[in-house]
Design a protein around this motif. Structure first.
Motif, PDB file in Angstrom:
ATOM      1  N   LEU A 129      -1.867   2.654 -11.730  1.00  0.00           N
ATOM      2  CA  LEU A 129      -1.198   1.096 -11.610  1.00  0.00           C
ATOM      3  C   LEU A 129      -2.208   0.219 -10.258  1.00  0.00           C
ATOM      4  CD1 LEU A 129       0.654   2.611 -13.203  1.00  0.00           C
ATOM      5  CD2 LEU A 129       2.368   0.732 -12.300  1.00  0.00           C
ATOM      6  N   GLY A 130      -1.746  -0.588 -10.101  1.00  0.00           N
ATOM      7  CA  GLY A 130      -2.380  -1.416  -8.949  1.00  0.00           C
ATOM      8  C   GLY A 130      -1.372  -1.281  -7.262  1.00  0.00           C
ATOM      9  N   GLY A 131      -2.126  -1.814  -6.392  1.00  0.00           N
ATOM     10  CA  GLY A 131      -1.375  -1.922  -5.589  1.00  0.00           C
ATOM     11  C   GLY A 131       0.445  -2.936  -5.991  1.00  0.00           C
ATOM     12  N   CYS A 132      -0.082  -4.110  -6.584  1.00  0.00           N
ATOM     13  CA  CYS A 132       0.837  -5.002  -6.982  1.00  0.00           C
ATOM     14  C   CYS A 132       1.534  -4.534  -8.269  1.00  0.00           C
ATOM     15  CB  CYS A 132       0.063  -6.105  -7.029  1.00  0.00           C
ATOM     16  SG  CYS A 132       0.126  -7.479  -5.580  1.00  0.00           S
ATOM     17  N   ASP A 133       1.411  -3.274  -8.979  1.00  0.00           N
ATOM     18  CA  ASP A 133       1.772  -3.105  -9.928  1.00  0.00           C
ATOM     19  C   ASP A 133       2.581  -2.193  -9.676  1.00  0.00           C
ATOM     20  OD1 ASP A 133       0.487  -4.574 -11.618  1.00  0.00           O
ATOM     21  OD2 ASP A 133      -1.381  -2.371 -11.503  1.00  0.00           O
ATOM     22  N   CYS A 134       2.313  -1.884  -8.517  1.00  0.00           N
ATOM     23  CA  CYS A 134       3.499  -0.778  -7.248  1.00  0.00           C
ATOM     24  C   CYS A 134       4.751  -1.273  -7.026  1.00  0.00           C
ATOM     25  CB  CYS A 134       2.977   0.736  -6.988  1.00  0.00           C
ATOM     26  SG  CYS A 134       1.998   1.152  -8.173  1.00  0.00           S
ATOM     27  N   TYR A 135       4.539  -2.792  -6.449  1.00  0.00           N
ATOM     28  CA  TYR A 135       5.475  -3.368  -5.660  1.00  0.00           C
ATOM     29  C   TYR A 135       6.155  -3.835  -7.291  1.00  0.00           C
ATOM     30  CZ  TYR A 135       7.460  -7.080  -3.296  1.00  0.00           C
ATOM     31  OH  TYR A 135       8.830  -8.192  -2.839  1.00  0.00           O
ATOM     32  N   LEU A 136       5.760  -4.961  -7.880  1.00  0.00           N
ATOM     33  CA  LEU A 136       6.331  -5.175  -9.005  1.00  0.00           C
ATOM     34  C   LEU A 136       7.532  -4.180 -10.255  1.00  0.00           C
ATOM     35  CD1 LEU A 136       3.953  -7.258 -10.289  1.00  0.00           C
ATOM     36  CD2 LEU A 136       6.425  -8.662  -9.361  1.00  0.00           C
ATOM     37  N   LEU A 137       6.768  -2.999 -10.253  1.00  0.00           N
ATOM     38  CA  LEU A 137       7.121  -1.753 -10.563  1.00  0.00           C
ATOM     39  C   LEU A 137       8.745  -1.050  -9.973  1.00  0.00           C
ATOM     40  CD1 LEU A 137       7.297   0.678 -12.724  1.00  0.00           C
ATOM     41  CD2 LEU A 137       6.491   2.181 -11.012  1.00  0.00           C
ATOM     42  N   ALA A 138       8.603  -1.032  -8.745  1.00  0.00           N
ATOM     43  CA  ALA A 138       9.530  -0.632  -7.607  1.00  0.00           C
ATOM     44  C   ALA A 138      11.129  -1.989  -7.921  1.00  0.00           C
ATOM     45  CB  ALA A 138       9.219  -1.085  -6.112  1.00  0.00           C
ATOM     46  N   GLY A 165      -8.422  -2.331 -14.445  1.00  0.00           N
ATOM     47  CA  GLY A 165      -8.596  -2.335 -13.164  1.00  0.00           C
ATOM     48  C   GLY A 165      -8.526  -2.992 -11.682  1.00  0.00           C
ATOM     49  N   ALA A 166      -7.448  -2.947 -11.144  1.00  0.00           N
ATOM     50  CA  ALA A 166      -6.708  -3.841 -10.502  1.00  0.00           C
ATOM     51  C   ALA A 166      -7.445  -3.354  -8.825  1.00  0.00           C
ATOM     52  CB  ALA A 166      -5.700  -3.099  -9.747  1.00  0.00           C
ATOM     53  N   TYR A 167      -8.805  -4.522  -8.206  1.00  0.00           N
ATOM     54  CA  TYR A 167      -9.208  -4.279  -7.309  1.00  0.00           C
ATOM     55  C   TYR A 167      -8.664  -4.124  -6.234  1.00  0.00           C
ATOM     56  CZ  TYR A 167     -11.883  -6.823  -3.156  1.00  0.00           C
ATOM     57  OH  TYR A 167     -11.914  -6.782  -2.107  1.00  0.00           O
ATOM     58  N   ALA A 168      -9.100  -3.200  -4.968  1.00  0.00           N
ATOM     59  CA  ALA A 168      -9.288  -2.921  -4.019  1.00  0.00           C
ATOM     60  C   ALA A 168      -9.949  -2.177  -2.805  1.00  0.00           C
ATOM     61  CB  ALA A 168      -8.670  -1.320  -4.283  1.00  0.00           C
ATOM     62  N   PRO A 169      -9.911  -3.109  -1.957  1.00  0.00           N
ATOM     63  CA  PRO A 169     -10.245  -3.251  -1.658  1.00  0.00           C
ATOM     64  C   PRO A 169     -11.260  -2.132  -1.022  1.00  0.00           C
ATOM     65  CG  PRO A 169      -9.029  -4.404   0.189  1.00  0.00           C
ATOM     66  CD  PRO A 169      -8.680  -4.129  -1.531  1.00  0.00           C
ATOM     67  N   THR A 170     -12.419  -1.567  -0.687  1.00  0.00           N
ATOM     68  CA  THR A 170     -12.638   0.049   0.091  1.00  0.00           C
ATOM     69  C   THR A 170     -13.076   0.051   1.424  1.00  0.00           C
ATOM     70  OG1 THR A 170     -14.841  -0.244  -2.260  1.00  0.00           O
ATOM     71  CG2 THR A 170     -14.962   1.565  -0.499  1.00  0.00           C
ATOM     72  N   ILE A 171     -12.379   1.233   1.805  1.00  0.00           N
ATOM     73  CA  ILE A 171     -12.272   1.031   3.377  1.00  0.00           C
ATOM     74  C   ILE A 171     -11.699   2.096   3.988  1.00  0.00           C
ATOM     75  CG2 ILE A 171     -11.253   0.367   4.942  1.00  0.00           C
ATOM     76  CD1 ILE A 171     -10.139  -1.898   4.317  1.00  0.00           C
TER      77      ILE A 171
END
Lengths: 435, 90
Positions: free
Chosen positions: A11-20, A167-173
């Motif tokens: 799950l992407g970052g926003c997916d996890c926020y929405l899951l919670a 494939g949720a976009y995530a900045p590579t840092i």
């Protein structure tokens, strides 16, 4: 699909926020976090073509049949793909009220992540596509409709190949220090807004109610006038701050009618991460968030409110707050469910006074759906309580529609009338809007 | 808009089309100097991102009153606006 190896899709970052958020809604008895998209079509709707296209869509997108695997604490939740989903397509008698049907679908008591319902008539068919916010954002919903429309328009073509449109976009840092500095714009803004103690329509423990909605349609002439007013108010080409200011002022009017002391209002606005015109990915929430606030003084005049929001928009874009949110959300994917729910409980009522989105042109390059011309269309997401209300705009064929969504009990019928009157007045008479 | 810090290239229209195409739009459909950016879906967020790109690349900070449809309609229109400002004495 037999023999296709299951895929594990994080799950992407926003997916996890929405899951919670959905976890929180389920625990509070508010049902799943779903939305219903309306398509109003003219004559010629073909059920056969919709059924076949939905089957082909499900067969080519294995994620639709996936199950959620949360895993051990500290691991990222994943979708595990399996057999193709069965997308239900359900017809209803001609005398069915689409509004009542949509409200029952917003309760989320249906299986899977996507389904269709339709109310046929000789000249005008209403099609409702229900979807889970765990899988789709509004752009993804429209990409789904566009792909199904394309499949239905070519009924004799071979089945489409399997597609991994996720494939949720995530900045590579890389490196903890770099990540820490990358999230600073988000955390700085977060704590700044948290200190302002914004007002919400229905803070906990308010009465929990069913998901309700009401629509406000504008004619083509009115829509042209509204867009011109928005350009004029923000001095240029930014529509977002104008519409957000209108919705904030409408909510402020409700608090004033309740006799509450004036307080700031806040709202998180979704920013699309997909590039404009992109055809992939369809699934997962490809969005970031920007956080806006207005003081009671700023809300007194619409032009003043819109310009204050435009300034915040410019500052947050310069600071890359949207990127900071993505980095933070990706980091938070490993939070155990109970800790994430705690974060949601703390933020939903203090960080968001209401929900709002203007998704722009609705299904912009699709004019026919399953042999019938599309006359109009709009989205209605169910909202959580708190905050309890949400105002969502989109435009089809040059006509603006607002769907106002709320939890029964969070606003009275008189307050809903007040919100509608204020929004309509502000949109159409923007330059005189001072109160 | 202030005067850009960095000299503008002679083929600014092409440079802008490439910059915009690579950063804001789906690369499957290239942006040319005369692409109507609003018809292609340029929204509030995109305009703001574009303004940041211009500032980072050429030091051209856009003033609030310069955010107009006329200036941002196409890469060519934006290039004309930037050149005009570059030639204006401060």
């Amino acid at each position: 699909m037999t023999g296709v190896r299951p895929r594990r899709v994080p799950l992407g970052g926003c997916d996890c926020y929405l899951l919670a958020l959905e976890d929180q809604m389920l625990r509070a008895g508010q049902g799943r976090h779903v939305g219903v998209t309306f398509l109003e079509t003219g004559a010629g709707f073909s059920l056969q073509h919709l059924t076949r296209a939905a089957e082909q869509f499900a067969a080519s997108h294995p994620l639709l049949g996936a199950r959620l695997k949360r895993g051990l604490p500290g691991t990222i939740p994943r979708w595990i793909t399996g057999a193709p989903a069965n997308i239900e397509v359900c017809g209803h008698p001609e005398n069915t009220d689409p509004h009542t049907l949509a409200e029952s679908l917003l309760a989320g008591h249906w299986n899977g992540f996507l389904r269709f319902d339709f109310v046929p008539a000789a000249e005008r068919t209403i099609i409702l596509m229900s979807w889970s916010h765990l899988f789709f954002d509004a752009r993804g919903v429209e990409m789904t409709l566009a792909e199904i429309a394309g499949l239905a328009a070519a009924p004799n073509s071979p089945p489409p190949p399997l597609r991994e449109s996720w494939g949720a976009y995530a900045p590579t840092i890389k490196g903890l220090t770099h990540k820490f500095f990358a999230v600073r714009p988000f955390t700085d803004r977060y704590y700044e807004l948290k200190r302002s103690h914004a007002a919400v329509i229905a803070p906990p423990p308010a009465t929990l109610g069913r998901s309700k909605f009401r629509l406000l349609h504008f004619t083509a002439d009115e829509t042209a006038q509204i867009n011109e007013n928005a350009r004029h108010t923000t001095g240029g080409i930014f529509l977002m701050p104008h519409f957000l200011a209108v919705v904030m002022r409408a909510h402020a009017a409700v608090f004033a009618s309740r006799g509450d002391a004036p307080r700031p209002l806040q709202c998180a606005i979704s920013a699309q991460v997909r590039k404009r015109g992109a055809k992939d990915p369809i699934f997962q929430n490809q969005i970031s968030q920007l956080f806006f606030t207005l003081t009671p003084n700023e809300m007194k005049s619409l032009p003043h409110a819109a310009l204050a929001l435009q300034d915040q928009f410019m500052t947050m874009t310069k600071k890359k707050t949207d990127i900071a949110f993505l980095v933070m959300a990706n980091w938070m994917r490993r939070l155990p469910a109970f800790a994430y729910r705690r974060f949601i409980r703390r933020t939903a009522g203090s960080h968001t006074s209401f929900y709002h989105a203007h998704t722009g042109a609705f299904l912009p390059n699709t004019s026919v759906f399953c042999d019938a011309p599309i006359l109009n269309g709009w989205h209605i997401p169910a909202v959580s309580q708190p905050p309890g209300t949400g105002a969502f705009f989109s435009e089809k064929n040059g006509r603006l529609t607002m769907s106002f969504s709320w939890r029964e009990g969070s606003v009275t019928p008189a307050e809903t009338d007040l919100i509608f009157n204020r929004i309509r007045t502000d949109l159409l008479d923007a330059n005189d809007a001072v109160s | 808009m202030n005067r850009p810090h960095t000299p503008l290239p002679s083929d600014l229209e092409v440079a802008l089309a490439t910059l915009i195409g690579e950063n804001l739009f789906d690369p499957a459909e290239p942006v040319t100097a005369h692409t109507d950016l609003f018809e292609r879906g340029l929204d509030s967020m995109g305009i703001m991102q574009l303004a940041i790109l211009l500032e980072e690349k050429w030091g051209a900070a856009i003033s609030p009153e310069d955010f107009t449809e006329e200036h941002f309609k196409t890469p060519a229109a934006l290039a004309a606006f930037m050149r005009q400002r570059a030639e204006t004495p401060q």
